[in-house]
Scaffold this active site. Structure first.
Site, mmCIF file in Angstrom:
data_model
loop_
_atom_site.group_PDB
_atom_site.id
_atom_site.type_symbol
_atom_site.label_atom_id
_atom_site.label_comp_id
_atom_site.label_asym_id
_atom_site.label_seq_id
_atom_site.Cartn_x
_atom_site.Cartn_y
_atom_site.Cartn_z
ATOM 1 C CE1 TYR A 53 -13.977 -26.293 -26.620
ATOM 2 C CE2 TYR A 53 -12.144 -26.734 -27.837
ATOM 3 C CZ TYR A 53 -13.261 -27.154 -27.588
ATOM 4 O OH TYR A 53 -13.843 -28.455 -27.982
ATOM 5 N N PRO A 215 -11.845 -39.627 -25.326
ATOM 6 C CG PRO A 215 -9.502 -39.683 -26.228
ATOM 7 C CD PRO A 215 -10.678 -38.890 -26.088
ATOM 8 N N GLY A 219 -10.488 -39.651 -17.903
ATOM 9 C CA GLY A 219 -9.266 -40.233 -17.238
ATOM 10 C C GLY A 219 -9.804 -41.472 -16.708
ATOM 11 N N GLY A 222 -7.859 -44.240 -18.268
ATOM 12 C CA GLY A 222 -6.407 -44.166 -18.373
ATOM 13 C C GLY A 222 -5.727 -44.629 -16.997
#
Length: 328
Positions: A53, A215, A219, A222
């Site tokens: 990362y 999850p 988006g 969301g």
């Protein structure tokens, strides 16, 4: 904050896991440090990262995210002691042989480098980021056993494994009288439920915790349509998400309508659904701002009744365990 055990272990972790993949490429270091402090304020003690990362668009700066976390730990104040730290090994960290995958040499080099970047003497959960089909399990477990014996790693987990990979890993570990895997990190959300076929049954059988990544599916779960109407949708890196939105637009609209009926934010609904699923330990949230983090914690207060769960299954059909999902 709510807490649970990670799989069959006695390790206590928060029901939300702070994902750090944005630290560096999208979130500046100072803000990342503020987010980690805020996570502790909320009671989140479970942080996830990976050795790869931090990369920029040219693929440089691998390891930058671990360095950001390491400098945060170095501030003291109990930051390291209060954190269950998870990182990963497998990804390509250089152009020379044995700088990727899971050979004993590669694992040894990778863990030492992660410990230096993270400015710590141990990793609480060391996760294999992908299956390495070229390295035998006997070699992998020998390498992990050494790290555990040295105190550099406490628990071992996997990420992006198939169900039969988990079975293979656990049966080999059992033969060596080793604890083996304690968790699996998989893509899992209302739109992506393939792990219910074989991964989730394997986790249930072996007592592993599931740590869902993405999850909110980039988006899409969301409140993307509401944000589109309001002109607040973040379109950075959204090519794939836009394609999925076009494909699932009607279902996502029905989903946002359901959230409105419940008086809930769509993101909270997506997280609350995951928290209701078998073997799920903690979904990974990847906030870029304090406001995103504060909002995500609200999902813990949303409890879904059976009628709502059934409605969500109608909107986003899941899977029964294999083979019953496709055979008798």
């Amino acid at each position: 904050m709510e807490y649970t055990h990670l799989g069959r272990t006695g390790l206590t972790v928060s029901r939300l896991c702070l994902g750090t993949m944005n630290f560096g490429p999208h979130t500046e270091e100072a803000e990342a440090h503020r987010l980690m402090d805020a996570a502790h304020e909320h009671g989140i003690n479970f942080f996830d990262t990976a050795n790869t990362y931090g990369r920029d668009r040219e693929g440089r700066l691998r390891g930058r995210t671990e360095e950001i976390i390491g400098r945060w730990f170095a501030k003291g104040g109990g930051r390291r002691e209060r954190t269950v730290l998870a990182t990963k090994v497998y990804g390509d960290m250089g152009d020379w042989p044995n700088e990727s995958r899971l050979s004993a040499v590669a694992v040894r080099k990778a863990v030492e480098a992660s410990l230096r970047r993270l400015q710590t003497d141990h990793i609480d959960l060391y996760q294999m980021h992908h299956i390495d089909r070229a390295t035998p399990w006997e070699e992998i477990w020998q390498a992990m056993e050494v790290l555990v014996a040295q105190g550099k790693v406490v628990y071992v987990g996997s990420s992006n494994f198939a169900g039969w990979h988990i079975a293979q890993a656990q049966e080999t570990a059992r033969a060596r009288h080793f604890l083996g895997l304690v968790s699996e990190q998989s893509l899992y959300n209302l739109l992506d439920r393939a792990v219910e076929l074989e991964v989730v049954p394997a986790l249930q059988h072996y007592g592993l915790g599931l740590i869902p990544w993405s999850p909110l599916r980039s988006g899409l779960l969301g409140g993307v349509l509401r944000k589109e109407r309001e002109g607040t949708r973040d379109r950075s890196g959204m090519a794939l998400a836009s394609e999925l939105l076009a494909k699932h637009r009607d279902r996502i609209q029905a989903y946002e309508d359901l959230a409105a009926e419940l008086g809930a934010d769509p993101a909270d609904l997506a997280l609350a659904w995951l928290l209701s699923r078998p073997v799920v330990t903690a979904p990974i949230i990847g906030p870029r701002t304090r406001a995103h983090l504060d909002a995500a914690v609200g999902a813990l207060d949303l409890k879904l009744d059976q009628k709502t769960l059934d409605h969500l299954d109608e909107l986003f059909p899941g899977h029964r365990p294999a083979p019953e999902d496709y055979a008798w």
